[in-house]
Structures are given as structure tokens and as C-alpha cells.
Design an enzyme around this catalytic site. Sequence first.
Site, PDB file in Angstrom:
ATOM      1  N   ASN A 179       4.220   5.728 -10.575  1.00 15.25           N
ATOM      2  CA  ASN A 179       5.009   4.912 -11.494  1.00 15.25           C
ATOM      3  C   ASN A 179       5.726   5.812 -12.487  1.00 15.25           C
ATOM      4  OD1 ASN A 179       3.086   5.545 -13.624  1.00 15.25           O
ATOM      5  ND2 ASN A 179       1.751   4.001 -12.708  1.00 15.25           N
ATOM      6  N   GLY A 187      -4.426   2.185  -6.453  1.00 16.66           N
ATOM      7  CA  GLY A 187      -3.836   2.430  -5.141  1.00 16.66           C
ATOM      8  C   GLY A 187      -3.887   3.896  -4.738  1.00 16.66           C
ATOM      9  N   ASP A 189      -1.961   6.192  -5.605  1.00 17.05           N
ATOM     10  CA  ASP A 189      -1.697   7.014  -6.788  1.00 17.05           C
ATOM     11  C   ASP A 189      -3.016   7.486  -7.404  1.00 17.05           C
ATOM     12  OD1 ASP A 189      -0.611   8.238  -8.980  1.00 17.05           O
ATOM     13  OD2 ASP A 189       0.077   6.400  -9.950  1.00 17.05           O
ATOM     14  N   TYR A 282       3.389  -2.386  -5.993  1.00 14.47           N
ATOM     15  CA  TYR A 282       4.639  -2.858  -6.563  1.00 14.47           C
ATOM     16  C   TYR A 282       5.251  -4.026  -5.795  1.00 14.47           C
ATOM     17  CZ  TYR A 282       4.749   1.130  -9.740  1.00 14.47           C
ATOM     18  OH  TYR A 282       4.462   2.029 -10.723  1.00 14.47           O
TER      19      TYR A 282
END
Length: 419
Positions: A179, A187, A189, A282
Amino acid sequence: MTDDIKEALLSLGEEKKPRVNRISEFIPIQPNIRRFVNQTISPLLDEAKTQKVFVESKNPTGLILHGLSDIVMKLKQKINSIINEIKQNITTSHLQLSSTESDLFRVDAYKLAKSIERETNTIIRDIAADKASSTLKTNENDTSPAITVVVNSRGQAIAVEKGDITKVKNVDVIVNAANGTLYHAGGVDKEIADAAGPALDQECRQIIAKNGGLPISAGKAVKTTAGNLPFKCVIHAIGPQYNDDDQQARPLLFSSVLSSLRLAECESYTSVALPAISSKTYGFPLEDCTNFVVRAVKQFFADYPQSHVKKVILLDMDDAACNSFAREVVIDHRNALIEDDDIINYELSPLTAKWCWQDDNGDKINDENHARQIEAASQHYLKTFCMPTWDSRISLIRLSPTGHLPMAKVHCNFANMPR
């Protein structure tokens, strides 16, 4: 005398039973000639069954014969004679394949290699795989082999694999679905950040600090150390949040992938692995996501025909994502790439100020998506209402709810804003 006669008579009535000698014999057969040997000795093995010789053929290193000693030894002699003849007549060629070519042969459990074997009556062995199988134990957590590999005429390849991106093998760098604030909330990330350790998180904070505390715009990419991970770096692709009425999401996703690959190219990396960016956290529709990711990769290869990056692996733990990637990579997107100039060159304008909003619970959130909503509302306010002067000391504006933005106190720094 009587006893002697009795014993002699009894011995005449006895049948002398023949002595049976059963044995087991092992016949070693090299893997590279196994199929040729099996084809040739098939009639001998059929004959052996009629003579009550049991043949064990599941052993990968050879055959085991069980039966009467004389029959087994004769059969072994004939089979060894055939093996020696095959060894004398066989021709072996060693081919050095590139990583891309090797992947092509390994796809779908060596489907292509098996087809060539059948058509040419040859045997193809993967030496690297043979060595690995003889020295390594099977690990149930290992990633699956390539599902699909496509290669263009310049040797640039796109592979689809299922697996954990933090454990992908033989790649220089991995791409993180990040992000704008480079805050690892969840997730893939968070998985990458946790595996990399504190060094990656520290560099992310430094990047935001150098950007004036502003989030990195969607569609961009930045790189950090890989920390504890065995890669040269981690590239963070800033994917967009998806809304049904948002026309920006698709070109921004395309741009984030293209920016990541361009960054890898600038660093002269040769291989990159990336996930289905923006597809889960997202909310990007999976088919749209994989379509734009694949098209971005192909656009990169079209833009850089002599690229350092020769291989891009599209990798995900989700079966649906892998299948969607596999369907996309085989589609010819050349016409789409030519027509979508507005997608290729799309770029968000930079934020003019640092925005954050404070909800009713007092939690401050610095999020690019909300920041752009606030800035759009503020710019609209400035254009709509007549204000003779603008006091740059104002640091607090009260906005009414608009769209998904709740009632909020909005803090900003107007130093760079137009007056």
C-alpha cells in the site's frame, strides 16, 4: 536276515523326491536405457511367467527374478545379453538448456518431453532432477512445478506457479503487493514483511520519511532490502484500491506492475516473481487483475526487447489465481497493447498536501485513497466558494460526509497548495 530283507523291500517302495532349489536374482538396469530394455525383454518375461518365474519390475534400479534356479539363471543370462547389446548401440547426447528451456520441459510433469520420447523413440532425462531426487528427501511444503510457461522469440519467459512467494526458488527479486504508506497490514504484504524481518520495515519508514511523510502514489514502485529473505531486494508495487465506479484502478494496476519491472530492469536483475497484486486485500476482481498483470508483463517485454529481465514468475497460493494467470498468459494481447495507450501512460498527479483524517474514536489514518478523496473535496471547496484571502495558518477543516468518507476532522499542511 529277516530284518535285512524287510528293510530292503521297504526301500524299494519309497519314491525318491527330487530336491527343489528356488533362488532370487537381481538384474541392474540403468534408468537411461530402462524403456529400451523393457520393450526388448517383454517376450522373455511373458515366457518366464509360464515357467512360474515371478518378476518384480517396480524397483527403479532393475529387475528381481524369483523362481527355480536353473530357469532363473538362464533368463538372467539372456536379459544381461540384451542389456549389453543395448548399451553398445545406444547414443547419448548431453544438451545444456537455459533456465527457460528447462522450465518448458518440466511443465505438466514433463508432458512435452514425454511427447518427444514417444515420437522419436528416445529417452530424455532431467539430470538436475535425477541428482536432486537421489540426494534430497521429498518436502511436502515445496512449491509445485510450473503450471504454464510461455516464451517469446527473444527468449523472454512468463511462468505461472503455485506457491509461497517468500520461498520461490531461483529468482533475483520478488514483488510485494504493497500500500502507499508501506505499512504491512495483512495478506502477502505482511507475510513478506514478517519473513524479511525488521530491516525491511525500517527501510519502508525511511522511504515515507524522504517522501515528506506522504504515501507513495498508486501505480508506482519502490525497492528495499530483502532482509532475511534470500533475494537481492524486495520491490514494493503500490496497487490501487478497487471501486466499481473507479476508472483509475485498472490503469494504476497496470502501471504498478510495469513500474516494478522497470525498476528491476534498472538494477539489471534477470528474474522476478510477483503475485496477483490488489486482487484480495484491495478487492480487485480476479479476472481483471490477472488480465492487467499479464498485459503489463507483456508490455514490458515489448518495450525492452533486449531486457536484462528474462523471466517473470506469476505466483500465488490460491488455485483460482493460478488458473486465471494460466489462462491469460496464453492469450495474444498484442492488439490490446497497441490500443491501450491511455493505460500505458496513465499516472496520478502528486498530492499537494499531507492529509490525514481522524474518526470518532480518535484514530488517525494516513491512507492515499482517503487522502485523495479529501483533497478532491478541498479543491472543489476552493473553486466553488468565494474567499478573498486564504489564511495559511488554518490547519483544521470540518468536512461533511461524502461517499465512503465519514464525518472527520481533517488535518493538512497547505504549504504546497495553490492559492
